[in-house]
Design a protein around this motif. Structure first.
Motif, PDB file in Angstrom:
ATOM      1  N   LEU A  63       0.827  -1.212   0.000  1.00 55.20           N
ATOM      2  CA  LEU A  63       0.000   0.000   0.000  1.00 55.20           C
ATOM      3  C   LEU A  63       0.863   1.265   0.000  1.00 55.20           C
ATOM      4  N   ASP A 133      -6.266   8.164   3.796  1.00 57.80           N
ATOM      5  CA  ASP A 133      -7.287   7.227   3.321  1.00 57.80           C
ATOM      6  C   ASP A 133      -6.930   5.769   3.586  1.00 57.80           C
ATOM      7  N   ARG A 134      -5.659   5.477   3.714  1.00 61.13           N
ATOM      8  CA  ARG A 134      -5.240   4.086   3.862  1.00 61.13           C
ATOM      9  C   ARG A 134      -5.046   3.656   5.314  1.00 61.13           C
ATOM     10  N   LYS A 137      -7.660   1.190   7.102  1.00 62.06           N
ATOM     11  CA  LYS A 137      -7.582  -0.213   6.682  1.00 62.06           C
ATOM     12  C   LYS A 137      -6.391  -0.908   7.353  1.00 62.06           C
TER      13      LYS A 137
ATOM     14  N   LEU B  82     -10.479  -4.095  -1.884  1.00 56.51           N
ATOM     15  CA  LEU B  82     -10.248  -5.517  -1.632  1.00 56.51           C
ATOM     16  C   LEU B  82     -10.551  -5.790  -0.166  1.00 56.51           C
ATOM     17  N   LEU B 114      -8.074   1.457  -7.380  1.00 58.44           N
ATOM     18  CA  LEU B 114      -8.173   0.714  -6.131  1.00 58.44           C
ATOM     19  C   LEU B 114      -8.185   1.702  -4.968  1.00 58.44           C
ATOM     20  N   TRP B 116      -9.005   2.301  -0.562  1.00 60.10           N
ATOM     21  CA  TRP B 116      -8.994   1.588   0.732  1.00 60.10           C
ATOM     22  C   TRP B 116      -9.892   2.273   1.748  1.00 60.10           C
ATOM     23  N   SER B 117     -10.582   3.282   1.305  1.00 59.85           N
ATOM     24  CA  SER B 117     -11.493   4.002   2.170  1.00 59.85           C
ATOM     25  C   SER B 117     -12.750   4.306   1.356  1.00 59.85           C
TER      26      SER B 117
END
Lengths: 278, 140
Positions: A63, A133-134, A137, B82, B114, B116-117
């Motif tokens: 990521l 944003d990452r 996750k 994902l 892609l 992730w949020s």
């Protein structure tokens, strides 16, 4: 909020890159080391857990490397043909494990994951949107890593022999864990521009409080000296590494070099070459 | 060895109890299913329903991985996520989705973004998807 590389000044871009490189390299290298344990843990559950944690850390590395690719690099630049002196991971994650010492793996995981949790919390407020944003996750996937290491530490500490092993691992690893909080050349810009609003020095203080409290509760002594007195000669973040780094680097790039690669090949044929109907 | 070691002997073993799959909330607008899409976008959604997850017999749409489809001219952009960051099928699935979008009538080129949020969670699986998973033997 900054939405992507095109909105950054040169100075900001260097700061974002520096932050991403430390994040990505830490995750990638810690995963490389974890994989050494995945068939050697004390139980099958431990093997599966550590393999899974390694997979998560590789996923997180991917990521963060993805975001570096937004700056025009590719995977070959970032990993396979990168000068080993350009990696910016902390020395904690590159050290070899003490032979057969599961406590080394558990203590290292604990020190690392506690740091990662605090760092991710700080990055939730990053002004660089692709990072912010990452974070959710990644953080979500980290929770059980910490539960795993804490749970093992508590069990190991139940016996004197186990506690002694933890103590030896803490004595050996703690100075290297402090390199997680060493500054890159861009720390001031990183904080000023809110790429990571919280300075590393503050994160380090929080981290020391958390790990010292937890380990003391297990009957383990944690160094109290100033970081400056404890830090090892190699700091990682400035490109200096321990002797262990070169051999680890040679190992994980071995297959790439052996096959004479000059690119990271895709497992799937390019669409125009493939004769496949979806 | 110390006397403490005996603490490990003869006791009742404690098993790992970590089987708690947190359900989470469903963010506004998700799962996206193409409901209400028209024209070429509807055609793209239709093709995306045919993309199956590599590990389970469920469509990528019903699994809740697709967050949106936009078509400009003859170029389609699919936004997807994902289930977890270390997903080994990332390139595979992403390419399947891209090709599926590109195969829709009215689309010449497609790309996949892609994201992730918001984070995927099991509540994003559609009712049809949950039925598929139950049939497969997954409890959702």
């Amino acid at each position: 909020m900054v939405d992507g590389p095109e909105e950054l000044s040169d100075r900001e871009r260097a700061a974002v890159e520096a932050e991403l490189r430390t994040l990505a390299d830490d995750e990638f290298v810690v995963a490389e080391r974890y994989t050494e344990w995945q068939v050697r843990g004390p139980t099958l559950e431990a093997d599966i857990a550590i393999a899974n944690i390694a997979q998560d850390e590789l996923g997180h590395a991917r990521l963060w490397y993805d975001l570096l690719e937004d700056f025009g690099y590719d995977q070959v630049d970032l990993i396979w043909e990168r000068d080993p002196a350009d990696f910016r991971h902390a020395t904690l994650v590159e050290l070899p494990f003490e032979d057969g010492d599961w406590a080394d793996c558990v203590v290292r995981g604990y020190l690392y994951d506690t740091h990662e949790h605090l760092r991710l919390q700080a990055l939730e407020d990053s002004a660089y949107a692709p990072i912010a944003d990452r974070v959710g996750k990644v953080k979500g996937e980290e929770t059980y890593h910490r539960e795993h290491t804490q749970n093992w530490l508590e069990r190991l500490a139940e016996s004197r022999a186990g506690r002694e092993r933890i103590q030896r691992a803490v004595d050996r690893l703690f100075p290297h864990a402090l390199t997680l909080f060493e500054r890159t050349d861009h720390e001031e810009t990183i904080v000023d521009t809110d790429v990571r609003p919280e300075p590393l020095a503050d994160l380090r203080a929080e981290w020391r409080e958390v790990v010292s409290g937890f380990l003391a509760g297990l009957g383990v002594d944690v160094p109290v000296e100033d970081a400056a007195e404890l830090l090892p000669d190699s700091r990682g973040r400035d490109g200096t590494h321990t002797e262990a780094w070169r051999s680890l680097y040679d190992e994980f790039t071995f297959t790439y070099r052996q096959l004479g690669r000059s690119e990271a090949p895709s497992l799937m044929p390019a669409p125009e070459e493939a004769d496949v109907d979806v | 060895m110390s006397e403490d070691v005996s603490e490990f002997d003869g006791g009742t073993p404690e098993y790992c109890t970590y089987t708690d799959y947190e359900a989470g909330n469903t963010p506004d607008g998700l799962p996206a299913t193409g409901d209400g899409a028209t024209g070429v976008e509807a055609a793209v959604w239709e093709r995306l329903y045919e993309v199956e997850d590599p590990e389970m017999p469920i469509s990528a749409v019903d699994l809740g991985l697709i967050y949106g489809v936009t078509v400009e001219g003859s170029h389609a952009t699919v936004t997807m996520t994902l289930t977890y960051t270390g997903c080994p099928a990332r390139d595979y699935l992403r390419e399947d989705v891209r090709r599926a979008a590109e195969s829709a009538d009215g689309v010449d080129t497609a790309d996949v973004e892609l994201v992730w949020s918001p984070e995927w969670n099991v509540e994003m699986v559609t009712d049809d998807g949950k039925a598929d998973l139950r049939e497969f033997g997954v409890s959702v």
